[in-house]
Design an enzyme around this catalytic site. Structure first.
Site, short mmCIF file in Angstrom:
data_model
loop_
_atom_site.label_atom_id
_atom_site.label_comp_id
_atom_site.label_asym_id
_atom_site.label_seq_id
_atom_site.Cartn_x
_atom_site.Cartn_y
_atom_site.Cartn_z
N GLU A 132 0.83 -1.21 0.00
CA GLU A 132 0.00 0.00 0.00
C GLU A 132 0.86 1.26 0.00
O GLU A 132 0.46 2.29 -0.53
CB GLU A 132 -0.95 0.02 1.20
N PHE A 147 -11.62 -8.43 13.54
CA PHE A 147 -10.52 -8.81 12.66
C PHE A 147 -10.25 -7.68 11.65
O PHE A 147 -11.16 -7.20 11.00
CB PHE A 147 -10.87 -10.11 11.92
N GLN A 148 -9.01 -7.28 11.55
CA GLN A 148 -8.57 -6.23 10.63
C GLN A 148 -9.27 -4.90 10.85
O GLN A 148 -9.53 -4.16 9.92
CB GLN A 148 -8.72 -6.68 9.17
N LYS A 176 -17.87 -1.76 5.51
CA LYS A 176 -18.30 -2.71 4.48
C LYS A 176 -19.82 -2.72 4.31
O LYS A 176 -20.32 -2.84 3.18
CB LYS A 176 -17.81 -4.12 4.86
N MET A 198 23.55 10.02 3.57
CA MET A 198 23.34 11.27 4.30
C MET A 198 23.58 11.08 5.80
O MET A 198 24.12 11.96 6.48
CB MET A 198 21.93 11.81 4.04
C1 LIG Z 1 11.62 6.27 6.05
C2 LIG Z 1 12.86 6.97 6.45
N1 LIG Z 1 13.68 6.42 7.38
C3 LIG Z 1 14.81 7.05 7.75
C4 LIG Z 1 15.15 8.24 7.21
C5 LIG Z 1 16.41 8.97 7.66
N2 LIG Z 1 17.37 9.12 6.55
C6 LIG Z 1 17.47 10.29 5.87
S1 LIG Z 1 18.60 10.20 4.65
C7 LIG Z 1 18.99 8.61 5.02
C8 LIG Z 1 20.04 7.87 4.24
C9 LIG Z 1 19.57 7.56 2.88
O1 LIG Z 1 20.48 6.66 2.29
P1 LIG Z 1 20.35 6.28 0.77
O2 LIG Z 1 18.94 5.96 0.44
O3 LIG Z 1 21.35 5.25 0.45
O4 LIG Z 1 20.66 7.65 0.03
P2 LIG Z 1 22.01 8.53 0.04
O5 LIG Z 1 21.93 9.49 1.20
O6 LIG Z 1 23.14 7.57 0.17
O7 LIG Z 1 21.97 9.24 -1.26
C10 LIG Z 1 18.23 8.16 6.10
C11 LIG Z 1 18.35 6.83 6.70
C12 LIG Z 1 14.26 8.80 6.27
N3 LIG Z 1 14.46 9.99 5.71
N4 LIG Z 1 13.14 8.13 5.90
#
Ligand SMILES: Cc1ncc(C[n+]2csc(CCOP(=O)(O)OP(=O)(O)O)c2C)c(N)n1
Lengths: 168, 571
Positions: free
Chosen positions: B60, B122-123, B172, B481
């Protein structure tokens, strides 16, 4: 500063939850909240007592207006208004001091609404300070149970001098 | 009434699920993004014979981000359907993502029959309760006869004023109940009357402030894109001679190739944009909400010498983060149109010269390398080969910032990125939604090796329907990042950012029947990208880049815009 916000809302399921959750989510505090029907069928009036500076109050009002079920928002503390709450308090009482308690509550125009073997239930309405004072006077007798409704309020019909200007 | 007549009149009644579908057709819905389940069985049964195209996602979350990508690319509302309980709760991240970026979505969830609501059936999940803080509005439909009005209102609320997601929860028994169908022609909601026309007096004040200013600056945000005001913005900025910086959400709302453009401001903004914010004497925020990624949360150090003008359709945004000198509530396009009738000119020549100098002195740069592929180079290459007209979606992280920095978007709705919530896993499904809307445009999903793995299962969708999205994984083998922050703020204590154990992305793509390519050098990258563009179907390209690369410039959280870290190249 303390503010009394009156909010006219559609009487829809969850409308109170929406309003209360908005306050929680935006980190606005709620001192008291009361809800009931309004003059118009289908609309309810929520009265919230809250604290904040002018900037916070502006935000409160704007965010409330964003809720689809909110129809009108008024800050009753910047105009002349009547604000009341209801107090029910059960105090310890013996046959010998009942008359004394009666004497205390009389100037407050409070009344005894239930009598037990060792207690009295007293009902009072008024503004917060008045009810606080009454509670302090009753405290020595032993407060067994206490319930307050929170404030409900309406603006006065005659706005002799707007309060906001009085402060200025 | 004879028995025959009675029969005829009940025949004309439709079930709730049929009514819902008829309403969606009335709303000219093209695609439904969704996933079936018990509580929406009647709705899926009605879909079986219907004319609306339904796309079956694999999760989803994929469905709702795709609906969101469709909405961002087209400006039309996205529609998503999920079942009760787990189906509905899987929408939560997508709803919050849309809410934060003001994206029009209509989210339809099934629920257990009303006699079971509140029994932990349920659900069952209280999805209206769960999503209350992250929707613009929501409905729990209690009577089938309310359904047409509710759908009409939901589309109206989602798409007008400041757009946002609206949830319709349908038990439903309501889907199964019958009622005669008629779709309301108009909507009237007493508590909802967004102001679109600006106050003329405020416009006059704005004109005067511009005429008096020597160092004016426009901060343009997502509102420019939402209201379709890009042409008006260009005309206004050119006429008044005001430089423009666009927030992440505003990118494309002003051409990235325009001489008045300064780049993005804030945490990873350009030197020119941030210096302009520090030194301007008039700051005109247009459909921008002064988010802490722009102000760094340091209002005391933000545009301190400037009169701030704030133009926004949402009055609650004005005064929320910064004190405003001239508030203008209204639709951004209308505001600019009104202001253009009597256009003022600022005395900004010296200021424009100065900013031009800063742009030349501090361009975005990075160190090239002979043996390693640089992520910035990859982004620049994608830009140069597609010419700024491609639709690019991103995930969240370093690659997202590099796209914002190195891809010169020339038209609105071409950068699709989760700005407010910063949702990893957003980009790839959003690209599917955008590509469905524009089958003939180049749609690139630039993603991280981390973010891609959050919704990679939607490869099945692009494979099956031959949706030609080009997935460019900027693969630095880590959560880039986060690694950057750990390097800079946590003395290189790299805690849980190593993505070892990731699949071979080429093989993963192939497992779904999607073309997979890999590039480790500039030459390989050129060739793989050429091949990807020439391929008529979906492609996944695994760009293996320098894992140590950082995004610069950077302003540390809590620091002011005057404390920019420029990186090794410029130090
Ligand atoms: C759902 C979610 N979980 C955690 C984060 C925190 N977060 C921000 S940037 C990042 C790293 C992203 O790594 P990647 O997808 O490999 O991209 P890059 O920064 O290497 O380009 C994380 C874990 C987020 N933004 N969204």
């Amino acid at each position: 500063m303390r503010h009394i916000i009156s909010i006219l809302v559609n009487n829809q399921p969850r409308v109170l939850a929406r309003v209360a959750s908005l306050f929680g989510r935006r980190n606005f505090n709620i001192e008291s909240i009361s809800v009931g029907e309004s003059e118009e069928p289908g609309l309810s009036r929520i009265v919230i007592v809250t604290h904040g500076d002018a900037r916070t109050m502006e935000q409160v009002s704007k965010h409330l207006h964003k809720l689809i079920d909110v129809i009108k928002v008024q800050d009753l503390s910047i105009q002349q208004s009547v604000a009341r709450e209801l107090l029910l308090v059960k105090v310890g009482a013996t046959a010998s001091n009942r008359a004394e308690i009666q004497g205390i509550i009389e100037p407050f125009r409070a009344s005894v609404v239930d009598v037990g073997i060792n207690s009295l239930m007293i009902q009072a309405t008024g503004d917060r300070e008045k009810l606080d004072a009454l509670i302090e006077l009753l405290r020595p007798y032993g407060i067994k149970e206490l319930a307050r409704t929170g404030i409900t309020a309406l603006p006065r019909s005659m706005q002799i001098q707007p309060k906001a200007q009085m402060h200025a | 009434m004879t028995t025959d007549q009675k029969q005829a009149s009940t025949d004309r009644e439709l079930t709730g699920s049929e009514i819902l579908l008829r309403c969606l057709i009335e709303e000219k819905v093209e695609f439904i993004f969704g996933y079936p389940g018990g509580a929406v069985l009647p709705i899926y049964d009605s879909l079986y014979y219907g004319s609306i195209k339904h796309i079956l996602y694999r999760h989803e979350q994929g469905a709702i981000h795709a609906a969101d990508g469709y909405a961002r690319a087209t400006g039309k509302p996205g529609v998503v359907i999920a079942t009760s309980g787990p189906g509905a709760t899987n929408l939560v991240t997508g709803i919050a993502t849309a809410q934060m970026d003001s994206i029009p979505l209509v989210c339809i969830t099934g629920n257990v029959p009303q006699n079971l609501i509140g029994t932990d059936a349920f659900q069952e999940a209280d999805i209206t309760g769960i999503t209350m803080p992250i929707t613009k509005h929501s409905y729990l439909v209690q009577d089938v006869r309310d359904l047409p009005r509710v759908v009409k209102e939901a589309f109206h609320i989602a798409t007008t004023g400041r757009p946002g997601p609206v949830l319709i929860d349908i038990p439903k028994d309501v889907s199964n109940a019958k009622a005669p169908f008629s779709y309301p022609e108009t909507v009237s909601i007493r508590g909802y009357q967004p102001t679109t026309n600006p106050h003329p007096l405020q416009i006059e004040k704005l004109q005067q402030a511009i005429a008096e200013s020597k160092r004016p600056l426009i901060l343009a945000g997502g509102g420019v894109v939402t209201s379709g005001a890009d042409q008006q913005l260009i005309a206004f900025a050119e006429r008044a001679q005001i430089p423009v910086t666009t927030t992440l959400m505003g990118i494309g709302g002003f051409p990235g190739t325009h001489p008045l453009w300064l780049g993005m401001p804030g945490m990873h903004g350009t030197v020119a944009a941030n210096r302009a914010l520090l030194e301007c004497d008039l700051l005109i925020g247009i459909g921008a909400r002064f988010d802490d990624r722009v102000t760094m949360g340091r209002i005391d150090k933000f545009a301190t010498g400037a009169k701030i003008v704030h133009i926004d359709i949402d009055p609650a945004e004005i005064g929320k983060n910064v004190d405003t000198y001239i508030p203008i509530v209204g639709d951004v396009k209308r505001v600019l149109e009104t202001a253009l009738k009597d256009p003022p000119v600022s005395q900004s020549q010296a200021w424009l010269e100065k900013l031009k100098g800063l742009k030349q002195q501090y361009p975005l740069t990075y160190k090239q390398s002979d043996n390693m592929l640089k992520p910035q180079w990859v982004i620049q290459h994608l830009y140069e080969t597609t010419g700024g007209d491609a639709i690019v979606t991103t995930d969240v992280g370093q690659h997202q910032m590099w796209v914002a920095q190195y891809f010169r978007f020339s038209r609105p709705r071409s950068l699709i990125s989760s700005g407010g919530l910063g949702t990893m896993g957003f980009g790839f499904p959003a690209a599917i939604g955008a590509q469905l809307a524009y089958p003939d445009r180049t749609v690139i999903s630039v993603t991280g090796d981390g973010g891609f793995q959050m919704t990679a299962q939607e490869l099945a969708v692009v494979a099956l329907a031959n949706i030609p999205v080009k997935v460019a994984i900027i693969n630095n083998q880590c959560l880039g990042m986060v690694r950057q922050w750990q390097e800079v703020f946590y003395q290189r204590r790299y805690s849980e950012v190593d993505l070892s154990g990731s699949p071979d992305f080429v093989k993963l793509a192939e497992a779904y029947g999607v073309k997979g390519l890999r590039a480790r050098t500039v030459d390989e990258a050129r060739q793989a990208w050429r091949e990807a563009l020439d391929h008529p179907g979906p492609v996944v390209i695994d760009f293996q880049v320098d894992p140590e690369e950082n995004v610069y410039p950077m302003v540390a959280p809590g620091a002011g815009l005057d404390e920019m870290m420029l990186g090794d190249e410029k130090a």
